[in-house]
Design a protein around this motif. Structure first.
Motif, PDB file in Angstrom:
ATOM      1  N   GLU A 146      49.126 -27.192 -26.936  1.00 52.65           N
ATOM      2  CA  GLU A 146      49.755 -27.207 -28.259  1.00 52.65           C
ATOM      3  C   GLU A 146      50.838 -26.148 -28.398  1.00 52.65           C
ATOM      4  OE1 GLU A 146      45.990 -28.875 -30.970  1.00 52.65           O
ATOM      5  OE2 GLU A 146      46.411 -26.722 -30.828  1.00 52.65           O
ATOM      6  N   VAL A 147      50.624 -24.965 -27.833  1.00 50.81           N
ATOM      7  CA  VAL A 147      51.643 -23.913 -27.990  1.00 50.81           C
ATOM      8  C   VAL A 147      52.916 -24.269 -27.245  1.00 50.81           C
ATOM      9  CG1 VAL A 147      49.969 -22.080 -28.472  1.00 50.81           C
ATOM     10  CG2 VAL A 147      50.724 -22.458 -26.111  1.00 50.81           C
ATOM     11  N   GLN A 148      52.780 -25.032 -26.157  1.00 50.35           N
ATOM     12  CA  GLN A 148      53.985 -25.530 -25.483  1.00 50.35           C
ATOM     13  C   GLN A 148      54.677 -26.586 -26.342  1.00 50.35           C
ATOM     14  OE1 GLN A 148      55.485 -28.049 -21.558  1.00 50.35           O
ATOM     15  NE2 GLN A 148      53.480 -27.059 -21.482  1.00 50.35           N
ATOM     16  N   GLU A 149      53.905 -27.522 -26.851  1.00 49.25           N
ATOM     17  CA  GLU A 149      54.478 -28.577 -27.682  1.00 49.25           C
ATOM     18  C   GLU A 149      55.117 -28.006 -28.948  1.00 49.25           C
ATOM     19  OE1 GLU A 149      54.238 -32.519 -27.140  1.00 49.25           O
ATOM     20  OE2 GLU A 149      54.894 -31.110 -25.597  1.00 49.25           O
ATOM     21  N   GLY A 150      54.582 -26.905 -29.444  1.00 51.90           N
ATOM     22  CA  GLY A 150      55.135 -26.262 -30.631  1.00 51.90           C
ATOM     23  C   GLY A 150      56.222 -25.250 -30.324  1.00 51.90           C
ATOM     24  N   ASN A 151      56.609 -25.152 -29.037  1.00 54.32           N
ATOM     25  CA  ASN A 151      57.666 -24.228 -28.608  1.00 54.32           C
ATOM     26  C   ASN A 151      57.351 -22.779 -28.990  1.00 54.32           C
ATOM     27  OD1 ASN A 151      60.160 -23.786 -27.259  1.00 54.32           O
ATOM     28  ND2 ASN A 151      61.246 -23.689 -29.219  1.00 54.32           N
ATOM     29  N   GLN A 152      56.064 -22.410 -28.887  1.00 59.87           N
ATOM     30  CA  GLN A 152      55.630 -21.074 -29.297  1.00 59.87           C
ATOM     31  C   GLN A 152      55.607 -20.062 -28.168  1.00 59.87           C
ATOM     32  OE1 GLN A 152      51.952 -22.761 -31.265  1.00 59.87           O
ATOM     33  NE2 GLN A 152      52.485 -21.205 -32.799  1.00 59.87           N
ATOM     34  N   GLY A 153      55.491 -20.542 -26.931  1.00 60.28           N
ATOM     35  CA  GLY A 153      55.434 -19.608 -25.821  1.00 60.28           C
ATOM     36  C   GLY A 153      54.554 -20.116 -24.694  1.00 60.28           C
ATOM     37  N   PHE A 154      54.087 -19.181 -23.884  1.00 55.64           N
ATOM     38  CA  PHE A 154      53.340 -19.453 -22.656  1.00 55.64           C
ATOM     39  C   PHE A 154      51.865 -19.674 -22.975  1.00 55.64           C
ATOM     40  CE2 PHE A 154      51.218 -18.052 -18.732  1.00 55.64           C
ATOM     41  CZ  PHE A 154      52.028 -18.585 -17.732  1.00 55.64           C
ATOM     42  N   GLY A 155      51.262 -20.719 -22.394  1.00 54.39           N
ATOM     43  CA  GLY A 155      49.844 -20.996 -22.596  1.00 54.39           C
ATOM     44  C   GLY A 155      49.066 -20.849 -21.298  1.00 54.39           C
ATOM     45  N   PHE A 156      47.902 -20.190 -21.356  1.00 57.17           N
ATOM     46  CA  PHE A 156      47.136 -19.865 -20.150  1.00 57.17           C
ATOM     47  C   PHE A 156      45.643 -20.041 -20.405  1.00 57.17           C
ATOM     48  CE2 PHE A 156      44.921 -16.806 -17.386  1.00 57.17           C
ATOM     49  CZ  PHE A 156      45.537 -17.003 -16.156  1.00 57.17           C
ATOM     50  N   VAL A 157      44.977 -20.783 -19.535  1.00 57.25           N
ATOM     51  CA  VAL A 157      43.517 -20.936 -19.618  1.00 57.25           C
ATOM     52  C   VAL A 157      42.921 -20.692 -18.241  1.00 57.25           C
ATOM     53  CG1 VAL A 157      41.565 -22.431 -20.161  1.00 57.25           C
ATOM     54  CG2 VAL A 157      43.687 -22.624 -21.490  1.00 57.25           C
ATOM     55  N   GLU A 158      42.058 -19.698 -18.144  1.00 50.92           N
ATOM     56  CA  GLU A 158      41.283 -19.445 -16.930  1.00 50.92           C
ATOM     57  C   GLU A 158      39.936 -20.140 -17.078  1.00 50.92           C
ATOM     58  OE1 GLU A 158      39.107 -15.702 -14.561  1.00 50.92           O
ATOM     59  OE2 GLU A 158      40.679 -15.313 -16.054  1.00 50.92           O
ATOM     60  N   VAL A 159      39.552 -20.913 -16.057  1.00 55.23           N
ATOM     61  CA  VAL A 159      38.270 -21.625 -16.082  1.00 55.23           C
ATOM     62  C   VAL A 159      37.419 -21.138 -14.913  1.00 55.23           C
ATOM     63  CG1 VAL A 159      37.115 -23.859 -16.142  1.00 55.23           C
ATOM     64  CG2 VAL A 159      39.449 -23.651 -17.031  1.00 55.23           C
ATOM     65  N   LEU A 160      36.288 -20.508 -15.211  1.00 57.77           N
ATOM     66  CA  LEU A 160      35.356 -20.096 -14.158  1.00 57.77           C
ATOM     67  C   LEU A 160      34.705 -21.338 -13.566  1.00 57.77           C
ATOM     68  CD1 LEU A 160      33.626 -17.037 -15.891  1.00 57.77           C
ATOM     69  CD2 LEU A 160      35.647 -17.053 -14.417  1.00 57.77           C
ATOM     70  N   SER A 161      34.661 -21.399 -12.239  1.00 56.90           N
ATOM     71  CA  SER A 161      34.198 -22.610 -11.575  1.00 56.90           C
ATOM     72  C   SER A 161      33.376 -22.249 -10.343  1.00 56.90           C
ATOM     73  CB  SER A 161      35.414 -23.462 -11.176  1.00 56.90           C
ATOM     74  OG  SER A 161      35.030 -24.667 -10.566  1.00 56.90           O
ATOM     75  N   THR A 162      32.681 -23.227  -9.809  1.00 58.69           N
ATOM     76  CA  THR A 162      31.832 -23.014  -8.628  1.00 58.69           C
ATOM     77  C   THR A 162      32.543 -23.404  -7.340  1.00 58.69           C
ATOM     78  OG1 THR A 162      30.919 -25.236  -8.867  1.00 58.69           O
ATOM     79  CG2 THR A 162      29.691 -23.429  -9.891  1.00 58.69           C
ATOM     80  N   CYS A 163      32.079 -22.840  -6.235  1.00 58.26           N
ATOM     81  CA  CYS A 163      32.485 -23.271  -4.891  1.00 58.26           C
ATOM     82  C   CYS A 163      31.241 -23.194  -4.005  1.00 58.26           C
ATOM     83  CB  CYS A 163      33.594 -22.387  -4.330  1.00 58.26           C
ATOM     84  SG  CYS A 163      34.236 -22.961  -2.728  1.00 58.26           S
ATOM     85  N   PRO A 164      30.299 -24.148  -4.166  1.00 55.45           N
ATOM     86  CA  PRO A 164      29.037 -24.068  -3.431  1.00 55.45           C
ATOM     87  C   PRO A 164      29.209 -23.944  -1.921  1.00 55.45           C
ATOM     88  CG  PRO A 164      28.913 -25.759  -5.127  1.00 55.45           C
ATOM     89  CD  PRO A 164      30.341 -25.324  -5.056  1.00 55.45           C
ATOM     90  N   THR A 165      30.217 -24.611  -1.358  1.00 55.31           N
ATOM     91  CA  THR A 165      30.404 -24.585   0.096  1.00 55.31           C
ATOM     92  C   THR A 165      30.708 -23.179   0.594  1.00 55.31           C
ATOM     93  OG1 THR A 165      31.147 -26.879   0.165  1.00 55.31           O
ATOM     94  CG2 THR A 165      31.796 -25.470   2.001  1.00 55.31           C
ATOM     95  N   ASN A 166      31.713 -22.536  -0.001  1.00 58.08           N
ATOM     96  CA  ASN A 166      32.091 -21.195   0.470  1.00 58.08           C
ATOM     97  C   ASN A 166      31.182 -20.095  -0.072  1.00 58.08           C
ATOM     98  OD1 ASN A 166      34.515 -21.515   2.213  1.00 58.08           O
ATOM     99  ND2 ASN A 166      35.299 -22.568   0.409  1.00 58.08           N
ATOM    100  N   TRP A 167      30.474 -20.390  -1.167  1.00 60.01           N
ATOM    101  CA  TRP A 167      29.467 -19.441  -1.633  1.00 60.01           C
ATOM    102  C   TRP A 167      28.185 -19.557  -0.823  1.00 60.01           C
ATOM    103  CZ3 TRP A 167      29.480 -20.047  -7.735  1.00 60.01           C
ATOM    104  CH2 TRP A 167      30.727 -19.601  -8.237  1.00 60.01           C
TER     105      TRP A 167
END
Length: 252
Positions: free
Chosen positions: A198-219
């Motif tokens: 939405e902030v991109q569509e509203g021309n407000q600035g930079f949008g950033f979302v960090e999502v914590l995720s799994t990696c069972p193989t390498n873990w």
């Protein structure tokens, strides 16, 4: 009895079997992205920027135009695409080794400039595709192929908290950290990704979302144990929440 369809594939998500390892949560995040694109009506004008790592395969599963960037350079490529085609919706999907290591300069400066793009940052604390090496977000004590004895704070420093860093920059309109290990957190992730779009569509600035995720193989964990690790180890160090939202700050 009449059957009613209550759950279906988003139109923006291609109908094909995933290639990801069992328990990998990239697929969950892909679906969320597809749902938000559909709900916001962005499919026909969306341009995905994929970078190197497991994250790059989003272009195999999302039915939008896509450009592949060199390792770590997705924010720079996104900047060029958005400036050349300002009426398009431009977003990048990156992993932790890609964004927080080789791409540190690109993400910091794109965010600081307030580029009108959206970045989804998948943090599973390890290089996935390239062999399980230590990433900037690898946890203290976590063993990888390049720190087989476990990451040591005195030797490698503490894991980078990218959302906190990004949220401190002036061009950022929205920055949040979420996870997809529970239904509650999945719902919060969808809300955050929508807000970053939405902030991109509203021309407000930079949008950033960090999502914590799994990696069972390498873990070297089962999918269930990997999901538990997100709750018990990752979230305490990488706290969830919205770190910056320009609308809640009086439109700074």
């Amino acid at each position: 009895m009449t059957e009613k369809l209550v759950f279906k594939r988003p139109e923006s998500v291609i109908d094909r079997a995933t290639h990801y390892c069992p328990g990998c949560q990239h697929g969950v995040i892909h679906r969320i992205v597809g749902e938000v694109i559909d709900e916001m009506g962005l499919q026909q004008k969306a341009i995905l920027i994929g970078s190197i790592g497991c994250s790059v395969f989003l272009y195999n599963y999302l039915n939008v135009d896509a450009v592949e960037a060199p390792h770590g350079r997705a924010p720079a490529v996104a900047t060029g695409v958005k400036r050349a085609r300002p009426d398009n919706f431009v977003f990048a999907y990156q992993g932790d080794g890609d964004l927080a290591s080789i791409g540190t300069a690109e993400i910091i400066h794109a965010a600081n400039r307030g580029e009108r793009v959206s970045i989804i940052f998948v943090n599973n604390t390890v290089y996935g595709m390239t062999g399980g090496q230590m990433a900037p977000t690898t946890m203290i004590g976590q063993k990888t192929t390049t720190c087989p004895g476990g990451r040591c704070a005195e030797r490698e420093g503490l894991p980078l908290k990218m959302t906190e860093i990004i949220s401190s920059l002036g061009g950022v309109a929205f920055a949040a950290r979420t996870a997809v290990n529970t239904i509650k957190n999945i719902n919060a992730t969808k809300k955050a990704i929508r807000r970053a779009f939405e902030v991109q569509e509203g021309n407000q600035g930079f949008g950033f979302v960090e999502v914590l995720s799994t990696c069972p193989t390498n873990w070297k964990m089962t999918p269930i144990a990997a999901n538990q690790r997100v709750s018990e180890e990752l979230i305490p160090y990488f706290p969830l929440g919205t770190f910056k939202d320009i609308d809640s700050e009086g439109g700074e």
